[in-house]
Scaffold this motif. Structure first.
Motif, PDB file in Angstrom:
ATOM      1  N   GLY A  50     129.172 -29.018 133.803  1.00 15.12           N
ATOM      2  CA  GLY A  50     129.607 -30.173 134.607  1.00 15.12           C
ATOM      3  C   GLY A  50     131.509 -29.623 134.539  1.00 15.12           C
ATOM      4  O   GLY A  50     132.169 -29.819 135.707  1.00 15.12           O
ATOM      5  N   GLY A  51     131.288 -28.178 134.112  1.00 12.71           N
ATOM      6  CA  GLY A  51     133.232 -27.346 133.425  1.00 12.71           C
ATOM      7  C   GLY A  51     133.831 -28.400 132.446  1.00 12.71           C
ATOM      8  O   GLY A  51     134.454 -27.240 132.277  1.00 12.71           O
ATOM      9  N   ASP A  52     133.486 -28.707 131.666  1.00 12.38           N
ATOM     10  CA  ASP A  52     133.890 -29.043 130.839  1.00 12.38           C
ATOM     11  C   ASP A  52     133.855 -29.053 129.282  1.00 12.38           C
ATOM     12  O   ASP A  52     132.160 -28.357 129.065  1.00 12.38           O
ATOM     13  N   ILE A  53     134.294 -28.302 128.742  1.00 12.34           N
ATOM     14  CA  ILE A  53     134.374 -27.516 127.172  1.00 12.34           C
ATOM     15  C   ILE A  53     133.999 -28.085 126.214  1.00 12.34           C
ATOM     16  O   ILE A  53     134.762 -29.040 125.615  1.00 12.34           O
ATOM     17  N   TYR A  54     132.960 -27.407 125.174  1.00 14.58           N
ATOM     18  CA  TYR A  54     133.125 -28.467 124.123  1.00 14.58           C
ATOM     19  C   TYR A  54     133.062 -27.131 122.818  1.00 14.58           C
ATOM     20  O   TYR A  54     132.870 -26.197 122.880  1.00 14.58           O
ATOM     21  N   ARG A  55     133.370 -27.999 121.944  1.00 13.19           N
ATOM     22  CA  ARG A  55     133.612 -26.924 120.563  1.00 13.19           C
ATOM     23  C   ARG A  55     132.420 -27.832 120.145  1.00 13.19           C
ATOM     24  O   ARG A  55     132.496 -28.581 119.644  1.00 13.19           O
ATOM     25  N   PHE A 147     126.700 -36.995 129.871  1.00 13.40           N
ATOM     26  CA  PHE A 147     127.246 -36.505 128.215  1.00 13.40           C
ATOM     27  C   PHE A 147     125.739 -36.290 127.555  1.00 13.40           C
ATOM     28  O   PHE A 147     125.455 -35.044 127.037  1.00 13.40           O
ATOM     29  N   LEU A 148     125.003 -36.911 127.616  1.00 22.58           N
ATOM     30  CA  LEU A 148     123.606 -36.532 126.890  1.00 22.58           C
ATOM     31  C   LEU A 148     122.888 -35.757 128.076  1.00 22.58           C
ATOM     32  O   LEU A 148     121.776 -34.894 127.098  1.00 22.58           O
ATOM     33  N   ASP A 149     122.841 -35.958 129.287  1.00 23.45           N
ATOM     34  CA  ASP A 149     122.555 -34.140 129.463  1.00 23.45           C
ATOM     35  C   ASP A 149     122.569 -33.248 129.137  1.00 23.45           C
ATOM     36  O   ASP A 149     121.821 -32.446 128.508  1.00 23.45           O
ATOM     37  N   PHE A 150     123.938 -33.030 129.072  1.00 25.18           N
ATOM     38  CA  PHE A 150     124.848 -32.100 127.981  1.00 25.18           C
ATOM     39  C   PHE A 150     123.840 -31.858 126.454  1.00 25.18           C
ATOM     40  O   PHE A 150     123.523 -30.691 127.204  1.00 25.18           O
TER      41      PHE A 150
END
Length: 294
Positions: A50-55, A147-150
């Motif tokens: 979805g284009g969200d960046i996670y660290r 979020f859980l999909d990611f």
């Protein structure tokens, strides 16, 4: 000739100024101690579909890998929680409890908590919102399934690409709203993780909308429609604002009733701990729950 001397003088003054600047910078560098780098860790950013960046923060053992790969513990609110879990794992890595990989799931930046967690960890806020959370209505919510999909898709695939992991021994830890999404995971994806730890879960959130999911999950379990489910551990503190007047204990009694149908659960209440100190107290219990073979 005079112009030449002026140019030489200007050049000399510039050189002296630069030399002084370099000396000042070197002195400042000597006065500023280097930051601490945690051993046996990696860090990288990853973008969701979805284009969200996670660290992402990873703590890994230096000891010999188990034959079937390392178990993995995913820790939500990674910016705040990862260091405690990583160091506790590292100093015990010659024991079974330390022979696993800790993955902190966080956000870019140095803040302990990011407002994006509201969207990632919660269902859509009811309208009108309850008075105690009305001030949060301006923020996004309702993205917990995305979020859980990611978490169970792209991130899990990336971790398995970088490290030799045991696909059947993956666990999840979440605190507060993270504990809420951990329970949502149990109810809606009961086979997604081997073990789930919900620390001070925000059961009261959204006028206790999580109760509807619990009832639906319980009905499926009783009907034999959930052949296998995650192990569950819930931890709270005696001074926990999210456990007044004791909904977590009542919740665990309901979960204990499902033991005959295959749900393995346990409950810890920590004396003298409040909402923000429960996670630190829970680190050893969580590592044992996730990494030791039961």
């Amino acid at each position: 000739m005079a112009r030449t001397w002026k140019r030489l003088a200007s050049t000399l003054m510039l050189a002296l100024a630069l030399t002084g600047l370099a000396a000042a910078q070197a002195q400042q560098a000597q006065q500023t101690p280097p930051g601490y780098t945690m051993p046996s860790t990696h860090m990288f950013d990853i973008t969701s579909d979805g284009g969200d960046i996670y660290r992402i923060f990873v703590s890994f053992p230096a000891t010999e890998m188990p034959a079937d790969g390392y178990p993995v513990l995913y820790v939500l609110d990674g910016n705040a929680m990862f260091a405690s879990f990583a160091e506790a794992r590292r100093i015990q890595e010659y024991y079974e409890v330390g022979k696993g990989i800790v993955v902190g799931v966080g956000y870019p930046g140095d803040q302990a908590y990011d407002v994006r967690r509201l969207d990632d960890y919660t269902p859509l806020l009811v309208d009108p919102p309850p008075p105690n959370v009305r001030h949060l209505a301006k923020y996004k919510s309702g993205g917990q399934d995305k979020f859980l999909d990611f978490l169970t898709g792209k991130l899990r695939t990336e971790i398995s690409r970088r490290y030799k992991i045991n696909a059947d021994r993956q666990s999840l830890f979440g605190h507060s709203l993270g504990g809420l999404v951990a329970l949502h995971t149990l109810y809606t994806r009961p086979q997604a993780f081997h073990s789930i730890v919900a620390a001070s879960p925000s059961l009261e959130w959204n006028d206790q909308s999580i109760l509807k999911e619990e009832r639906e999950f319980t009905a499926r379990v009783l009907a034999g429609k959930v052949p296998r489910t995650s192990r569950l551990m819930v931890v709270v503190g005696d001074r926990d604002i999210d456990d007044e007047p004791g909904p977590a204990a009542a919740f665990m009694k309901r979960m204990d009733a499902l033991a005959v149908h295959g749900l393995r659960s346990r409950f810890h209440r920590y004396a003298d701990e409040g909402h923000m100190t429960v996670p630190v107290r829970a680190v050893p219990d969580t590592l044992r729950f996730a990494f030791e073979v039961h």
